[in-house]
Write a protein that holds these residues in place. Structure first.
Motif, PDB file in Angstrom:
ATOM      1  N   SER A  87     -16.230  59.851 -41.635  1.00  0.00           N
ATOM      2  CA  SER A  87     -15.950  60.441 -40.333  1.00  0.00           C
ATOM      3  C   SER A  87     -17.036  60.016 -39.350  1.00  0.00           C
ATOM      4  N   ILE A  88     -16.750  60.187 -38.069  1.00  0.00           N
ATOM      5  CA  ILE A  88     -17.773  59.867 -37.084  1.00  0.00           C
ATOM      6  C   ILE A  88     -18.971  60.770 -37.344  1.00  0.00           C
ATOM      7  N   ASN A  89     -20.148  60.264 -37.109  1.00  0.00           N
ATOM      8  CA  ASN A  89     -21.378  61.004 -37.367  1.00  0.00           C
ATOM      9  C   ASN A  89     -21.655  61.901 -36.169  1.00  0.00           C
ATOM     10  N   ASP A  90     -21.038  63.079 -36.200  1.00  0.00           N
ATOM     11  CA  ASP A  90     -21.130  64.029 -35.099  1.00  0.00           C
ATOM     12  C   ASP A  90     -21.401  65.404 -35.692  1.00  0.00           C
ATOM     13  N   LEU A  91     -22.513  66.005 -35.327  1.00  0.00           N
ATOM     14  CA  LEU A  91     -22.893  67.299 -35.893  1.00  0.00           C
ATOM     15  C   LEU A  91     -21.934  68.423 -35.524  1.00  0.00           C
ATOM     16  N   SER A  92     -21.057  68.198 -34.548  1.00  0.00           N
ATOM     17  CA  SER A  92     -20.131  69.256 -34.161  1.00  0.00           C
ATOM     18  C   SER A  92     -18.900  69.313 -35.064  1.00  0.00           C
ATOM     19  N   ILE A  93     -18.750  68.376 -35.987  1.00  0.00           N
ATOM     20  CA  ILE A  93     -17.605  68.407 -36.905  1.00  0.00           C
ATOM     21  C   ILE A  93     -17.907  69.376 -38.040  1.00  0.00           C
ATOM     22  N   LEU A  94     -17.008  70.306 -38.229  1.00  0.00           N
ATOM     23  CA  LEU A  94     -17.138  71.358 -39.229  1.00  0.00           C
ATOM     24  C   LEU A  94     -16.242  71.030 -40.416  1.00  0.00           C
ATOM     25  N   PHE A  95     -16.751  71.178 -41.621  1.00  0.00           N
ATOM     26  CA  PHE A  95     -15.947  70.992 -42.831  1.00  0.00           C
ATOM     27  C   PHE A  95     -15.470  72.352 -43.315  1.00  0.00           C
ATOM     28  N   ILE A  96     -14.183  72.463 -43.586  1.00  0.00           N
ATOM     29  CA  ILE A  96     -13.585  73.683 -44.109  1.00  0.00           C
ATOM     30  C   ILE A  96     -13.034  73.368 -45.492  1.00  0.00           C
ATOM     31  N   LEU A  97     -13.584  74.013 -46.519  1.00  0.00           N
ATOM     32  CA  LEU A  97     -13.117  73.845 -47.893  1.00  0.00           C
ATOM     33  C   LEU A  97     -12.248  75.053 -48.209  1.00  0.00           C
ATOM     34  N   SER A  98     -10.976  74.808 -48.490  1.00  0.00           N
ATOM     35  CA  SER A  98     -10.020  75.901 -48.560  1.00  0.00           C
ATOM     36  C   SER A  98      -9.228  75.921 -49.863  1.00  0.00           C
ATOM     37  N   ASP A  99      -8.775  77.119 -50.217  1.00  0.00           N
ATOM     38  CA  ASP A  99      -7.880  77.283 -51.358  1.00  0.00           C
ATOM     39  C   ASP A  99      -6.422  77.093 -50.944  1.00  0.00           C
ATOM     40  N   GLU A 100      -6.179  77.000 -49.649  1.00  0.00           N
ATOM     41  CA  GLU A 100      -4.820  76.976 -49.133  1.00  0.00           C
ATOM     42  C   GLU A 100      -4.590  75.751 -48.253  1.00  0.00           C
ATOM     43  N   ARG A 101      -3.405  75.159 -48.384  1.00  0.00           N
ATOM     44  CA  ARG A 101      -3.050  74.012 -47.555  1.00  0.00           C
ATOM     45  C   ARG A 101      -2.975  74.426 -46.093  1.00  0.00           C
ATOM     46  N   LEU A 102      -3.267  73.504 -45.209  1.00  0.00           N
ATOM     47  CA  LEU A 102      -3.286  73.784 -43.778  1.00  0.00           C
ATOM     48  C   LEU A 102      -1.916  74.235 -43.280  1.00  0.00           C
ATOM     49  N   LYS A 103      -0.860  73.617 -43.752  1.00  0.00           N
ATOM     50  CA  LYS A 103       0.501  73.981 -43.333  1.00  0.00           C
ATOM     51  C   LYS A 103       0.769  75.461 -43.605  1.00  0.00           C
ATOM     52  N   ASN A 104       0.379  75.940 -44.769  1.00  0.00           N
ATOM     53  CA  ASN A 104       0.582  77.345 -45.125  1.00  0.00           C
ATOM     54  C   ASN A 104      -0.218  78.262 -44.200  1.00  0.00           C
ATOM     55  N   LYS A 105      -1.447  77.884 -43.902  1.00  0.00           N
ATOM     56  CA  LYS A 105      -2.279  78.691 -42.999  1.00  0.00           C
ATOM     57  C   LYS A 105      -1.661  78.766 -41.604  1.00  0.00           C
ATOM     58  N   LEU A 106      -1.174  77.633 -41.098  1.00  0.00           N
ATOM     59  CA  LEU A 106      -0.574  77.604 -39.768  1.00  0.00           C
ATOM     60  C   LEU A 106       0.706  78.431 -39.723  1.00  0.00           C
ATOM     61  N   GLU A 107       1.518  78.355 -40.773  1.00  0.00           N
ATOM     62  CA  GLU A 107       2.742  79.153 -40.816  1.00  0.00           C
ATOM     63  C   GLU A 107       2.419  80.648 -40.788  1.00  0.00           C
ATOM     64  N   LYS A 108       1.391  81.073 -41.506  1.00  0.00           N
ATOM     65  CA  LYS A 108       0.996  82.478 -41.499  1.00  0.00           C
ATOM     66  C   LYS A 108       0.526  82.917 -40.117  1.00  0.00           C
ATOM     67  N   LYS A 109      -0.251  82.055 -39.429  1.00  0.00           N
ATOM     68  CA  LYS A 109      -0.730  82.395 -38.089  1.00  0.00           C
ATOM     69  C   LYS A 109       0.434  82.515 -37.116  1.00  0.00           C
ATOM     70  N   LEU A 110       1.429  81.638 -37.233  1.00  0.00           N
ATOM     71  CA  LEU A 110       2.585  81.705 -36.355  1.00  0.00           C
ATOM     72  C   LEU A 110       3.397  82.978 -36.605  1.00  0.00           C
ATOM     73  N   GLU A 111       3.523  83.363 -37.858  1.00  0.00           N
ATOM     74  CA  GLU A 111       4.231  84.600 -38.185  1.00  0.00           C
ATOM     75  C   GLU A 111       3.529  85.818 -37.583  1.00  0.00           C
ATOM     76  N   VAL A 112       2.227  85.843 -37.666  1.00  0.00           N
ATOM     77  CA  VAL A 112       1.447  86.954 -37.119  1.00  0.00           C
ATOM     78  C   VAL A 112       1.562  86.982 -35.596  1.00  0.00           C
ATOM     79  N   ALA A 113       1.565  85.815 -34.963  1.00  0.00           N
ATOM     80  CA  ALA A 113       1.612  85.719 -33.509  1.00  0.00           C
ATOM     81  C   ALA A 113       2.970  86.146 -32.950  1.00  0.00           C
ATOM     82  N   GLN A 114       4.017  86.059 -33.748  1.00  0.00           N
ATOM     83  CA  GLN A 114       5.367  86.382 -33.254  1.00  0.00           C
ATOM     84  C   GLN A 114       5.612  87.821 -33.282  1.00  0.00           C
TER      85      GLN A 114
END
Length: 145
Positions: A118-145
């Protein structure tokens, strides 16, 4: 909170340019254990495999291979495949870029690591997750509705 993704264009040249641009920000590759890594990465991986518990994440970052890029290696004990996603949020003044990594295939017999350039930029955050991103986004959309 709104999430917008807009993709447009009709020529393959634009698509290739977008892919080239994204590869300049982040690129990743799945590696077999003990193949193609430097001695520093092999030592880190040996220690992680000996000390880690099943499902535990380990990350090794090395910016010494070049000033423009950061090389990161992620290992999740007992996993052989990973999902790697880049998230760009221009409204976040501190961490505009996030690299989301999820172990997606358990296989303790054939463990692998993922190498991320990745580009060498200190503002890039690494997120190590137990859940796929698609699943997380679907949950956020459900909560927002």
């Amino acid at each position: 909170m709104s999430l917008f993704l807009i993709i447009s264009g009709c020529s393959t040249e634009e698509k290739a340019n977008l892919e080239d641009s994204m590869n300049a920000i982040i690129d990743y590759k799945l590696y077999e254990i003990d193949s193609e890594q430097s001695d520093k990465v092999k030592q880190w991986l040996t220690n992680a495999r000996l000390t880690g518990e099943e499902g535990q994440y380990f990350i090794f970052q090395d910016g010494s291979e070049g000033k423009d890029y950061m090389y990161s290696y992620v290992y999740r004990k007992g996993y052989s495949d990973y999902e790697v996603s880049f998230i760009y949020d221009p409204s976040d003044p501190i961490n505009r870029g996030k690299i989301h990594i999820a172990g997606i295939e358990e296989n303790p017999i054939n463990e692998k690591i993922v190498g991320i350039k990745s580009i060498n930029d200190l503002s890039i955050l690494f997120i190590l997750s137990d859940e796929r991103l698609k699943n997380k986004l679907e949950k956020k959309l459900e909560v927002a509705q």
